[in-house]
Design a protein around this motif. Structure first.
Motif, PDB file in Angstrom:
ATOM      1  N   ASN A 151       0.845  -1.185   0.000  1.00 13.37           N
ATOM      2  CA  ASN A 151       0.000   0.000   0.000  1.00 13.37           C
ATOM      3  C   ASN A 151       0.876   1.228   0.000  1.00 13.37           C
ATOM      4  O   ASN A 151       2.104   1.148   0.073  1.00 13.37           O
ATOM      5  N   SER A 152       0.229   2.412  -0.079  1.00  9.03           N
ATOM      6  CA  SER A 152       0.980   3.652  -0.227  1.00  9.03           C
ATOM      7  C   SER A 152       1.853   3.936   0.974  1.00  9.03           C
ATOM      8  O   SER A 152       2.878   4.614   0.849  1.00  9.03           O
TER       9      SER A 152
ATOM     10  N   TYR B  67       9.179   8.742  -3.338  1.00  8.98           N
ATOM     11  CA  TYR B  67       7.735   8.953  -3.189  1.00  8.98           C
ATOM     12  C   TYR B  67       7.418  10.443  -3.160  1.00  8.98           C
ATOM     13  O   TYR B  67       6.516  10.920  -3.853  1.00  8.98           O
TER      14      TYR B  67
ATOM     15  N   THR C 110      -4.947  11.931  -5.576  1.00  8.25           N
ATOM     16  CA  THR C 110      -4.253  10.772  -6.144  1.00  8.25           C
ATOM     17  C   THR C 110      -3.440  10.040  -5.089  1.00  8.25           C
ATOM     18  O   THR C 110      -3.500   8.813  -4.963  1.00  8.25           O
TER      19      THR C 110
ATOM     20  N   LEU D 266      -2.392   2.235  -2.645  1.00  8.29           N
ATOM     21  CA  LEU D 266      -1.736   1.655  -3.811  1.00  8.29           C
ATOM     22  C   LEU D 266      -1.487   0.176  -3.555  1.00  8.29           C
ATOM     23  O   LEU D 266      -0.774  -0.188  -2.620  1.00  8.29           O
ATOM     24  N   CYS D 267      -2.066  -0.660  -4.397  1.00  2.00           N
ATOM     25  CA  CYS D 267      -2.039  -2.110  -4.168  1.00  2.00           C
ATOM     26  C   CYS D 267      -1.306  -2.887  -5.250  1.00  2.00           C
ATOM     27  O   CYS D 267      -1.201  -4.108  -5.153  1.00  2.00           O
ATOM     28  N   HIS D 268      -0.838  -2.214  -6.289  1.00  3.13           N
ATOM     29  CA  HIS D 268      -0.283  -2.935  -7.436  1.00  3.13           C
ATOM     30  C   HIS D 268       1.183  -2.595  -7.669  1.00  3.13           C
ATOM     31  O   HIS D 268       1.596  -2.331  -8.791  1.00  3.13           O
TER      32      HIS D 268
ATOM     33  N   ASN E  59       4.969  -0.671  -7.380  1.00  7.25           N
ATOM     34  CA  ASN E  59       5.454   0.703  -7.489  1.00  7.25           C
ATOM     35  C   ASN E  59       6.068   1.006  -8.851  1.00  7.25           C
ATOM     36  O   ASN E  59       6.773   2.006  -9.004  1.00  7.25           O
TER      37      ASN E  59
ATOM     38  N   ILE F 131      -0.162   6.432 -12.085  1.00  3.53           N
ATOM     39  CA  ILE F 131      -0.274   6.271 -10.636  1.00  3.53           C
ATOM     40  C   ILE F 131      -1.624   5.671 -10.281  1.00  3.53           C
ATOM     41  O   ILE F 131      -1.729   4.815  -9.392  1.00  3.53           O
TER      42      ILE F 131
ATOM     43  N   LEU G 278      -1.934   1.962 -10.226  1.00  5.10           N
ATOM     44  CA  LEU G 278      -1.399   1.250  -9.064  1.00  5.10           C
ATOM     45  C   LEU G 278      -2.372   1.242  -7.892  1.00  5.10           C
ATOM     46  O   LEU G 278      -2.136   0.544  -6.906  1.00  5.10           O
ATOM     47  N   SER G 279      -3.453   2.002  -7.998  1.00  4.88           N
ATOM     48  CA  SER G 279      -4.373   2.109  -6.875  1.00  4.88           C
ATOM     49  C   SER G 279      -5.261   0.875  -6.785  1.00  4.88           C
ATOM     50  O   SER G 279      -5.381   0.085  -7.719  1.00  4.88           O
ATOM     51  N   CYS G 280      -5.892   0.714  -5.612  1.00  2.00           N
ATOM     52  CA  CYS G 280      -6.794  -0.423  -5.396  1.00  2.00           C
ATOM     53  C   CYS G 280      -8.096  -0.264  -6.157  1.00  2.00           C
ATOM     54  O   CYS G 280      -8.823  -1.233  -6.367  1.00  2.00           O
TER      55      CYS G 280
END
Length: 255
Positions: free
Chosen positions: A3-4, A92, A161, A166-168, A170, A182, A185-187
């Motif tokens: 996650n983020s 980041y 954003t 973020l679950c996928h 980096n 970006i 990459l989010s859930c």
């Protein structure tokens, strides 16, 4: 799955797999950025120094040149660094900052182009009311509104954003921190275009077209084809050349 909160850096897209191609991309990006810096720098200097160019049209062109400089300085230097040093990392915080400033400058450019269209409309369709509708104070307010609106838009988009989990991983499929990449990459499963027409090569080509090419071409399209501005640039270059000669000990005499 990550996650983020656990992501400390992102991986940008590698533009090439071989060292020779990486150095070629570095040289191409360097040439484009130098052209953008030179063209927009000349425009800003010529308009700032030429008092006869202190009109609404050239005032907005100066603001457009500033947005182009900011846009290309936000994305290209990091891409050049990664190509030269054969790396893909961006922190980041650096990614968030890059996204914010890119959105800020690109949105400001859209607003400024809209204002410039209004300027041309008034000049052509209402020439007798031009001075009334586009006085110096009105132009300053319009430019300030464009920059302020772009700032708020970029701030909200960046904050929204990076508030998403973020679950996928980096890895970003782009050479800079682009908003759609970006979001991938989010859930969540939100989409900016249909997946059927989206491909890595198409995304890269479109990103180059709207982020790298315009800052280099806008000086030619909007400014340096203008005869008054071309004359001001020639005068500026002559002044700089004479100043350089005098700084080297040469004395220039004129009648």
């Amino acid at each position: 799955m990550s996650n983020s909160s656990s992501i400390s850096h992102f991986l940008l897209l590698a533009l090439a797999n071989t060292r020779q191609l990486q150095l070629l991309h570095f040289c191409l990006l360097l040439g484009i950025s130098l052209a953008a810096l030179l063209g927009n720098g000349l425009i800003i200097s010529a308009i700032a120094c030429g008092h006869h160019l202190h009109t609404p049209m050239f005032f907005f062109l100066l603001n457009l040149a500033l947005s182009d400089l900011g846009s290309i300085c936000t994305t290209v230097p990091k891409a050049m660094h990664n190509s030269f040093w054969d790396t893909r990392n961006i922190s980041y915080t650096g990614c968030a900052a890059q996204l914010f400033f890119f959105l800020f400058f690109i949105t400001a450019e859209f607003y400024l182009l809209t204002v410039m269209c209004y300027d041309r409309y008034v000049s052509i369709c209402k020439p007798l009311h031009y001075e009334t509708l586009l006085g110096s104070r009105t132009c300053a307010h319009m430019a300030a509104a464009a920059w302020a609106s772009a700032f708020l838009n970029a701030l909200m988009l960046m904050a929204n954003t990076f508030s998403l989990p973020l679950c996928h991983g980096n890895a970003l499929g782009q050479f800079f921190c682009e908003l759609p990449q970006i979001l991938k990459l989010s859930c969540s499963h939100s989409k900016l275009r249909p997946s059927s027409i989206s491909s890595p090569s198409l995304d890269l080509a479109l990103s180059v077209l709207y982020s790298v090419v315009p800052p280099a071409l806008n000086p030619l399209i909007y400014s340096l084809r203008n005869q008054e501005l071309k004359a001001a640039v020639r005068t500026l270059k002559r002044i700089l050349f004479v100043s350089l000669l005098e700084s080297l000990g040469f004395h220039i005499y004129s009648d």
